[in-house]
Write an enzyme that holds these catalytic residues in place. Structure first.
Site, PDB file in Angstrom:
ATOM      1  N   GLU A 104       0.830  -1.216   0.000  1.00 47.45           N
ATOM      2  CA  GLU A 104       0.000   0.000   0.000  1.00 47.45           C
ATOM      3  C   GLU A 104       0.853   1.250   0.000  1.00 47.45           C
ATOM      4  O   GLU A 104       0.441   2.288  -0.499  1.00 47.45           O
ATOM      5  CB  GLU A 104      -0.916   0.020   1.231  1.00 47.45           C
ATOM      6  CG  GLU A 104      -2.149  -0.811   1.084  1.00 47.45           C
ATOM      7  CD  GLU A 104      -3.217  -0.476   2.112  1.00 47.45           C
ATOM      8  OE1 GLU A 104      -2.910   0.177   3.128  1.00 47.45           O
ATOM      9  OE2 GLU A 104      -4.367  -0.889   1.902  1.00 47.45           O
ATOM     10  N   HIS A 164       9.248 -26.443   0.503  1.00 44.47           N
ATOM     11  CA  HIS A 164       8.623 -27.608  -0.128  1.00 44.47           C
ATOM     12  C   HIS A 164       7.467 -27.185  -1.032  1.00 44.47           C
ATOM     13  O   HIS A 164       6.572 -27.977  -1.306  1.00 44.47           O
ATOM     14  CB  HIS A 164       8.149 -28.569   0.962  1.00 44.47           C
ATOM     15  CG  HIS A 164       9.278 -28.990   1.852  1.00 44.47           C
ATOM     16  ND1 HIS A 164      10.149 -30.003   1.523  1.00 44.47           N
ATOM     17  CD2 HIS A 164       9.732 -28.465   3.018  1.00 44.47           C
ATOM     18  CE1 HIS A 164      11.063 -30.122   2.473  1.00 44.47           C
ATOM     19  NE2 HIS A 164      10.837 -29.197   3.392  1.00 44.47           N
ATOM     20  N   LYS A 182     -13.191   0.938  -1.874  1.00 44.20           N
ATOM     21  CA  LYS A 182     -14.059   1.225  -0.722  1.00 44.20           C
ATOM     22  C   LYS A 182     -15.292   2.009  -1.176  1.00 44.20           C
ATOM     23  O   LYS A 182     -16.413   1.724  -0.776  1.00 44.20           O
ATOM     24  CB  LYS A 182     -13.294   2.066   0.309  1.00 44.20           C
ATOM     25  CG  LYS A 182     -12.401   1.278   1.254  1.00 44.20           C
ATOM     26  CD  LYS A 182     -11.860   2.208   2.336  1.00 44.20           C
ATOM     27  CE  LYS A 182     -11.308   1.450   3.519  1.00 44.20           C
ATOM     28  NZ  LYS A 182     -10.877   2.293   4.631  1.00 44.20           N
TER      29      LYS A 182
HETATM   30  O1  LIG Z   1      -8.608   1.444   9.945  1.00 40.96           O
HETATM   31  P1  LIG Z   1      -9.570   1.638   8.837  1.00 40.96           P
HETATM   32  O2  LIG Z   1      -9.794   3.080   8.530  1.00 40.96           O
HETATM   33  O3  LIG Z   1     -10.844   0.899   9.064  1.00 40.96           O
HETATM   34  O4  LIG Z   1      -8.916   1.041   7.547  1.00 40.96           O
HETATM   35  C1  LIG Z   1      -8.653  -0.315   7.367  1.00 40.96           C
HETATM   36  C2  LIG Z   1      -7.882  -0.467   6.088  1.00 40.96           C
HETATM   37  O5  LIG Z   1      -8.699   0.093   5.070  1.00 40.96           O
HETATM   38  C3  LIG Z   1      -8.160   0.238   3.771  1.00 40.96           C
HETATM   39  O6  LIG Z   1      -8.080  -0.962   3.132  1.00 40.96           O
HETATM   40  C4  LIG Z   1      -6.830   0.907   3.781  1.00 40.96           C
HETATM   41  O7  LIG Z   1      -6.266   0.844   2.512  1.00 40.96           O
HETATM   42  C5  LIG Z   1      -5.904   0.268   4.776  1.00 40.96           C
HETATM   43  O8  LIG Z   1      -4.699   0.995   4.830  1.00 40.96           O
HETATM   44  C6  LIG Z   1      -6.552   0.254   6.132  1.00 40.96           C
HETATM   45  O9  LIG Z   1      -5.676  -0.343   7.039  1.00 40.96           O
END
Ligand SMILES: O=P(O)(O)OC[C@H]1O[C@H](O)[C@H](O)[C@@H](O)[C@@H]1O
Length: 450
Positions: A280, A301, A416
């Protein structure tokens, strides 16, 4: 032996570049990135992790003591709000089966898979359960879905919001609003700390401490590593500067994969945690190297055929923990049929694992591939804290050397938003439409196989 040491002798692999040329090409950029990390105030967005080793631990320990009074703790969180916890538990407790840890039973509900969600609940529902919600944004759909489900079950069985802890941004997000309007506990995930850099703040430390992990020792190790990496300005003596340069060299020479292979079952999640951090942070603008998690001796393996005789497109880091937590030796062999195994008589199992690490390293290097050998004296809280900090530092430094921002993740945000759109969240209608368009393309040329 030092707690952590790096051997770079084989790190250039088949490259024709020498260490002197490596320094000439990348040394100045590495030092500039080191200065950037040292001089940017830690309140700047993304830079807060550099100050975490100095955090006070009183609130963490007080909250951990409260959690330790429950029969079970369910943590909901994903990505940076889960992998660090899993990594610490596995490395520093008997994290293999989640059965013999000293504190409450701990369950991490990361994937919103209904089978797993329910299976966790079935295990804990008879006892007193604490629900810990970790989310930097306080909005991630996977985490919120499970939070809502477990909270409802908790209330149905007569517990209350006072049995909930949320760890989230000091100001923003749904978790923060919930904390302000309910009698749950709340702790800060500092605004300047990104999720994948958050394991040394309450997000990672509170449940770890509740299970008996020594949080001050983790921070002590991290602080010592930070001070060393910040103070050492000699490219040849600072492993982060050197490793950042080596990664860039190999990426440019067509080795876009970085394999991290610890020889310790207690470090399998360490490789998972590293994979998120690396991917990321550095996968941007068409650049980046793909992190590959491997585990010795299992992948010996499974993957090593490819690693030795496959294409020269990988850079390897093998981690060997010299001392394992326990020592077991092979007992004397008296059965005739087993006598061909006599060469194993009295040998340590941990010692064998370490010898296998050496053998694999030698085989990879013999095949002409680049490899760094990372040796740990033992796997304790100080060493893990130091190693965590090392990889956070290396990642941020390498990102700066690449000219990208190692603290954002715009590519993940798109997915998201699409999920919000598909789940009907207001304001994301256009995202839902877009998914529809892309999915029509994906679903074209369909074959019904059975
Ligand atoms: O901690 P949050 O805001 O719920 O995010 C949870 C995750 O969400 C996304 O996938 C981001 O790319 C991550 O970097 C993050 O750790």
């Amino acid at each position: 032996m030092k707690k952590i040491s790096f051997s770079f002798g084989a790190s250039l692999g088949g490259s024709t570049t020498t260490f002197t040329e490596l320094k000439e090409s990348f040394g100045a950029a590495a030092l500039a990135a080191q200065r950037w990390l040292a001089e940017t105030p830690s309140c700047t967005e993304g830079h807060g992790w550099l100050a975490l080793p100095d955090s006070p631990v009183e609130e963490i320990e007080e909250t951990a003591a409260w959690l330790a009074g429950y029969d079970s703790v369910i943590q909901v969180g994903i990505g940076g709000s889960a992998l660090g916890n899993l990594m610490l538990n596995q490395a520093l407790l008997d994290g293999f089966y989640n059965e013999s840890t000293p504190g409450p039973k701990f369950y991490l509900a990361d994937n919103p898979d209904p089978d797993k969600t329910l299976s966790i609940w079935e295990r804990v529902k008879e006892g007193r359960v604490a629900l810990v919600g970790v989310s930097k944004s306080g909005a991630t759909a996977e985490t919120m879905t499970q939070f809502l489900w477990y909270r409802s079950e908790l209330l149905k069985k007569g517990q209350s919001d006072a049995d909930i802890l949320v760890i989230t941004d000091p100001e923003k997000g749904i978790f923060r609003a919930f904390a302000n309007g309910s009698d749950c506990r709340v702790m800060e995930l500092p605004a300047s700390v990104g999720g994948r850099y958050s394991v040394l703040c309450p997000a990672g430390l509170v449940t770890a401490a509740a299970l008996g992990i020594d949080a001050p020792a983790l921070l002590k190790g991290a602080a010592a590593m930070r001070d060393f990496l910040t103070a050492e300005k000699d490219f040849d003596k600072n492993p982060a500067l050197k490793l950042g340069a080596i990664h860039l060299l190999h990426e440019r020479e067509g080795r876009p994969m970085s394999v991290l292979m610890p020889y310790s079952s207690k470090m399998a999640y360490f490789a998972e945690w590293y994979a998120q951090l690396w991917a990321e942070s550095l996968g941007k603008n068409g650049l980046g190297t793909t992190p590959v998690r491997a585990l010795g001796a299992i992948d010996q393996h499974s993957q090593v055929q490819l690693y030795t005789e496959g294409p020269d497109d990988k850079f390897f880091t093998l981690i060997c923990a010299e001392g394992h937590g326990v020592e077991l030796s092979v007992p004397a062999i008296e059965h005739e049929a087993l006598s061909p195994l006599k060469y194993l008589d009295g040998q340590g199992i941990g010692a064998m694992l370490n010898l296998e690490a050496k053998s694999t390293a030698a085989a990879i290097v013999k095949s002409g591939h680049p490899l760094v050998w990372l040796e740990l004296e033992k796997l304790d809280a100080e060493t893990v804290g130091a190693l965590v900090f090392f990889y956070e530092y290396l990642t941020a430094l390498t990102g700066r050397m690449m000219g990208i921002n190692p603290f954002d993740q715009p590519g993940v945000e798109q997915g998201k938003k699409y999920t919000y759109g598909l789940m009907g969240r207001a304001g994301y209608e256009k995202d839902a439409e877009e998914v529809g368009e892309w999915f029509r393309k994906i679903a074209a040329e369909r074959i019904e196989a059975l």
